[in-house]
Design an enzyme around this catalytic site. Structure first.
Site, PDB file in Angstrom:
ATOM      1  N   ARG A 239      28.571  55.522 -22.152  1.00  0.00           N
ATOM      2  CA  ARG A 239      29.488  56.665 -21.942  1.00  0.00           C
ATOM      3  C   ARG A 239      29.889  57.270 -23.287  1.00  0.00           C
ATOM      4  O   ARG A 239      29.486  56.773 -24.345  1.00  0.00           O
ATOM      5  CB  ARG A 239      30.733  56.200 -21.197  1.00  0.00           C
ATOM      6  CG  ARG A 239      31.572  55.225 -21.999  1.00  0.00           C
ATOM      7  CD  ARG A 239      32.787  54.757 -21.239  1.00  0.00           C
ATOM      8  NE  ARG A 239      33.828  54.316 -22.153  1.00  0.00           N
ATOM      9  CZ  ARG A 239      34.961  53.765 -21.771  1.00  0.00           C
ATOM     10  NH1 ARG A 239      35.218  53.575 -20.488  1.00  0.00           N
ATOM     11  NH2 ARG A 239      35.862  53.406 -22.660  1.00  0.00           N
ATOM     12  N   GLY A 240      30.673  58.333 -23.209  1.00  0.00           N
ATOM     13  CA  GLY A 240      31.295  58.916 -24.405  1.00  0.00           C
ATOM     14  C   GLY A 240      30.289  59.274 -25.483  1.00  0.00           C
ATOM     15  O   GLY A 240      29.202  59.798 -25.235  1.00  0.00           O
ATOM     16  N   ASP A 260      24.923  47.964 -23.728  1.00  0.00           N
ATOM     17  CA  ASP A 260      26.365  47.950 -23.428  1.00  0.00           C
ATOM     18  C   ASP A 260      26.720  46.632 -22.755  1.00  0.00           C
ATOM     19  O   ASP A 260      25.821  45.838 -22.417  1.00  0.00           O
ATOM     20  CB  ASP A 260      26.777  49.160 -22.565  1.00  0.00           C
ATOM     21  CG  ASP A 260      28.172  49.666 -22.953  1.00  0.00           C
ATOM     22  OD1 ASP A 260      29.131  48.876 -22.878  1.00  0.00           O
ATOM     23  OD2 ASP A 260      28.295  50.859 -23.332  1.00  0.00           O
ATOM     24  N   ALA A 311      29.183  51.096 -30.606  1.00  0.00           N
ATOM     25  CA  ALA A 311      30.169  50.392 -29.764  1.00  0.00           C
ATOM     26  C   ALA A 311      31.451  50.162 -30.549  1.00  0.00           C
ATOM     27  O   ALA A 311      31.422  49.787 -31.717  1.00  0.00           O
ATOM     28  CB  ALA A 311      29.598  49.054 -29.303  1.00  0.00           C
ATOM     29  N   LEU A 319      51.868  45.860 -36.057  1.00  0.00           N
ATOM     30  CA  LEU A 319      51.371  44.576 -36.574  1.00  0.00           C
ATOM     31  C   LEU A 319      52.210  43.378 -36.114  1.00  0.00           C
ATOM     32  O   LEU A 319      51.664  42.348 -35.705  1.00  0.00           O
ATOM     33  CB  LEU A 319      51.314  44.653 -38.114  1.00  0.00           C
ATOM     34  CG  LEU A 319      50.678  43.495 -38.846  1.00  0.00           C
ATOM     35  CD1 LEU A 319      49.270  43.204 -38.367  1.00  0.00           C
ATOM     36  CD2 LEU A 319      50.654  43.794 -40.356  1.00  0.00           C
ATOM     37  N   ASN A 321      53.882  43.019 -33.474  1.00  0.00           N
ATOM     38  CA  ASN A 321      53.729  42.758 -32.029  1.00  0.00           C
ATOM     39  C   ASN A 321      52.285  42.459 -31.627  1.00  0.00           C
ATOM     40  O   ASN A 321      51.997  42.287 -30.448  1.00  0.00           O
ATOM     41  CB  ASN A 321      54.171  44.004 -31.226  1.00  0.00           C
ATOM     42  CG  ASN A 321      55.664  44.198 -31.285  1.00  0.00           C
ATOM     43  OD1 ASN A 321      56.408  43.220 -31.328  1.00  0.00           O
ATOM     44  ND2 ASN A 321      56.107  45.445 -31.301  1.00  0.00           N
ATOM     45  N   TYR A 375      42.314  48.234 -36.069  1.00  0.00           N
ATOM     46  CA  TYR A 375      41.240  49.229 -35.968  1.00  0.00           C
ATOM     47  C   TYR A 375      40.977  49.875 -37.342  1.00  0.00           C
ATOM     48  O   TYR A 375      39.830  50.021 -37.763  1.00  0.00           O
ATOM     49  CB  TYR A 375      41.663  50.275 -34.934  1.00  0.00           C
ATOM     50  CG  TYR A 375      40.641  51.320 -34.572  1.00  0.00           C
ATOM     51  CD1 TYR A 375      39.501  50.998 -33.837  1.00  0.00           C
ATOM     52  CD2 TYR A 375      40.828  52.664 -34.935  1.00  0.00           C
ATOM     53  CE1 TYR A 375      38.579  51.979 -33.477  1.00  0.00           C
ATOM     54  CE2 TYR A 375      39.922  53.642 -34.577  1.00  0.00           C
ATOM     55  CZ  TYR A 375      38.794  53.296 -33.850  1.00  0.00           C
ATOM     56  OH  TYR A 375      37.882  54.268 -33.495  1.00  0.00           O
ATOM     57  N   THR A 409      36.842  62.307 -25.479  1.00  0.00           N
ATOM     58  CA  THR A 409      36.175  61.244 -24.706  1.00  0.00           C
ATOM     59  C   THR A 409      37.224  60.540 -23.848  1.00  0.00           C
ATOM     60  O   THR A 409      38.414  60.848 -23.931  1.00  0.00           O
ATOM     61  CB  THR A 409      35.544  60.171 -25.627  1.00  0.00           C
ATOM     62  OG1 THR A 409      36.602  59.525 -26.346  1.00  0.00           O
ATOM     63  CG2 THR A 409      34.545  60.727 -26.603  1.00  0.00           C
TER      64      THR A 409
END
Ligand code: NAD
Length: 468
Positions: A239-240, A260, A311, A319, A321, A375, A409
Site C-alpha cells: 500500500r501507500g 510485506d 517498509a 520519550l 512515556n 522514528y 497516505t
C-alpha cells in the site's frame, strides 16, 4: 485522502476567498502522465556564467527535448551560451522579454570567486517573473567540496542559499528550484538528473541539492523503459508509497518482487497482479528475513538490481512515556533490517553490477519531531548508513535516500486534522505530495544513467519549512 482545500481554492469562489483572506492558494501540480510525454515542453532559457563547463551537455540534453530553446545574451557577466547548441536562439536580457518560460537553466560551474555571483543575478533578475506556472529552475554549480580556493568554494556554496530562496518565491506558482553540484569532469553524468529535475516527475521536489560524482560510465537507456531487464525488491509494497514505487518501477520496465508482512498478503497480491510482480510474505525484522529474501531471489531470479527499503512504521509517544517495545520495533523496521538485508544480498553476491539501493528517511529524521524520538532516530540513522555505504559500494552500485515530507497516505490520513493541515500547507508548494512523487524520485536514482548520483539524501517535501 483528498485535499479538499486545494480543490476549493482553485474554483473562482475559492480563489477570491483565499485572496481576500490572505490564505495560501496552492497551484495544482502537473505530474507525469504518458509514456511518450517529452520530459520538458514550452520555452526554455539557458544561461551560463563565464567559463562554464556544463553548457554543451545541457544543450545536448535539451536539444533532444520538445522544448523551444533560447540562450541568454547581451550581458558581460554571462558566457556566450551559444555552445548550448545551434537549435537555441539568442535572447538579449537587456530588452523586454515577452514570453513565459517552462524552465530557466543556469550553468554556474565557471564561477571562480564570489564576484562571479553577479552572473546569477544578471540571468535571473530579468527572467524570474517570466516563469509559467508549474515551471522549473535548475542551477548547476561545482561541488564546493572539490573547490581548492576558499573564494570559489564560497561562490558555489552560495548557490544553495540562492536556490532555496528561489524555491520559496516560485513555489506559489507550483514551480520548483533545484541545484546540481557536479564534481569536476562529471559532465557526462548530468543527463539523468537534468531530465528528472526539468520534468513533471519532480513536481514535489524543490529546494534540493544533489551531488553528482564521476561514477562509472553512464549507460545509454531506453527512455520509455529504462529499467527493462532489472529485478527490483520493494519492501512494504502492499500500500501507500511502497505500492506506488512498485508500480512506477514496473512502468519503467523492471520486474518487481513486492514484500510485506503476512497479514498484508491480499493487498500485496492486488498490487502485484496487474504489474505481474512476485509477492513475498516476510516480516523484515525476523532474524531469518535476510536469508529468506536471498533464497527467494535465488529461487526466481539469478540476482537483484534494485533494492528499495520502503517498509516503515511509526510508534509515537513522548520519550518518557515510550514503552521499550515502541523503541525497539521502530529502530528494527526502519533501520536495522535494511542493513542486515543489504549485508546478506551483498555477501551472497546477489546484488548485481550497477545495482541500486534506495532507503527511505524522513523529514522527521532531519529536523526531529515531537513524540517521534524513536522514528527520528531511525530515519536519521538511515542518512548515516547511506552516506557511509556510498563510500564502500563497488561495481557501479549506488546507494541514496529519499526523505519524504508530508505525503498523502494512510499514515498521514490517520493524523489529527490540525496536524494534518499544518503538514500539508507548511511547504513552498502549500500542499501535500503524492506517493508517486516519492516513487518518481526513486526511479531517477534507479535509472542506469544515474551512476554519478551516489550518497545523496533528496527530500521529496515540496520544500517543507521544517528542517534544512
Ligand atoms: P504505510 O504505513 O502506508 O506503509 C508501510 C508498509 O510497510 C506497510 O505495507 C506495512 O505493512 C509495511 N511494513 C511495516 N512493517 C513491516 C515489516 N516488519 N516487514 C515488512 N513490511 C512491513 O506507510 P507509507 O506512508 O507508505 O510510508 C512508506 C515509507 O515512507 C516508510 O518508510 C515511512 O516511514 C516513510 N515516510 C512516509 C511519509 C508520509 O508522509 N507518508 C513521510 C516520511 C517518510
Amino acid at each position: 485522502m483528498s485535499d479538499r482545500y486545494l480543490k476549493f481554492v482553485n474554483t473562482p469562489l475559492g480563489k477570491t476567498a483565499a485572496q481576500s483572506l490572505g490564505l495560501p492558494a496552492p497551484v495544482p501540480l502537473k505530474r507525469w502522465k504518458r509514456a511518450d510525454q517529452p520530459f520538458i515542453e514550452g520555452d526554455v532559457l539557458i544561461g551560463a556564467a563565464n567559463g562554464s563547463k556544463a553548457i554543451s551537455t545541457i544543450g545536448k540534453v535539451l536539444n533532444a527535448s520538445a522544448a523551444k530553446l533560447f540562450h541568454a545574451s547581451a550581458m558581460d557577466t554571462l558566457n556566450d551560451s551559444s555552445k548550448s547548441g545551434n537549435k537555441a536562439e539568442a535572447l538579449p536580457l537587456n530588452a523586454d522579454i515577452d514570453r513565459k518560460f517552462s524552465a530557466l537553466v543556469f550553468d554556474a560551474t565557471g564561477m571562480k570567486d564570489t564576484t562571479d555571483l553577479k552572473a546569477v543575478y544578471d540571468f535571473f533578475h530579468p527572467t524570474i517573473r517570466k516563469l509559467a506556472d508549474n515551471s522549473r529552475v535548475l542551477v548547476i554549480g561545482q561541488d564546493p567540496g572539490t573547490c581548492r580556493q576558499p573564494a570559489k568554494a564560497a561562490a558555489h556554496q552560495a548557490l544553495e542559499g540562492f536556490v532555496r530562496s528561489v524555491g520559496k518565491e516560485v513555489g506559489k506558482k507550483g514551480s520548483t528550484a533545484n541545484l546540481l553540484w557536479m564534481a569536476p569532469g562529471s559532465e557526462q553524468q548530468l543527463e539523468s538528473s537534468i531530465r528528472f529535475f526539468l520534468s513533471p516527475r519532480s513536481a514535489y521536489v524543490s529546494g534540493q541539492v544533489t551531488r553528482i560524482s564521476k561514477g562509472a560510465t553512464a549507460h545509454a537507456t531506453n527512455p520509455v523503459a529504462p529499467l527493462a531487464g532489472k529485478v527490483a525488491l520493494v519492501t512494504g509494497a502492499s500500500r501507500g508509497i511502497g505500492a506506488s514505487i512498485a508500480e512506477t518501477l514496473s512502468r519503467d520496465g523492471a520486474t518487481v518482487i513486492g514484500l510485506d508482512i503476512p497479514p498484508a498478503m491480499e493487498d500485496l497480491q492486488n498490487v502485484m497482479a496487474p504489474i505481474k510482480g512476485k509477492a513475498m510474505a516476510c516480516d523484515i525484522t525476523d532474524e531469518k528475513a535476510p536469508k529468506q529474501i536471498a533464497d527467494f531471489v535465488k529461487e526466481h531470479f539469478e540476482g537483484i538490481d534494485l533494492v528499495i527499503h520502503n517498509a516503515g512504521i511509526t510508534r509515537d509517544k513522548t520519550l518518557g512515556n515510550m514503552p521499550e517495545h515502541f523503541w525497539d520495533m521502530t529502530i528494527a523496521v526502519n533501520l536495522t533490517a535494511e542493513e542486515l538485508i543489504d549485508e546478506e544480498l551483498i555477501h551472497q553476491e546477489l546484488l548485481r553490477e550497477n545495482g541500486r539501493i534506495v532507503c527511505i528517511s524522513s523529514i522527521s529524521g532531519i529536523a526531529g519531531n515531537f513524540g517521534q524520538t524513536n522514528y527520528s532516530t531511525a530515519k536519521c540513522g538511515v542518512i548515516g548508513y547511506v552516506e557511509a555505504m556510498a563510500k564502500q559500494v563497488k561495481n557501479g552500485v549506488t546507494i541514496n535516500a529519499i526523505a519524504p515530507g508530508f505525503i498523502e497516505t494512510q499514515m498521514t490520513a490517520a493524523m489529527p486534522i490540525t496536524i494534518r493541515e499544518a503538514g500539508r500547507r507548511m511547504n513552498s508548494l502549500s500542499q501535500g505530495g503524492l506517493p508517486v512523487d516519492v516513487a518518481e524520485a526513486i526511479a531517477w536514482y534507479c535509472n542506469p544513467a544515474s551512476n554519478g548520483v551516489n550518497g545523496n539524501v533528496v527530500r521529496v517535501c515540496g520544500q517543507s519549512l521544517i528542517g534544512k
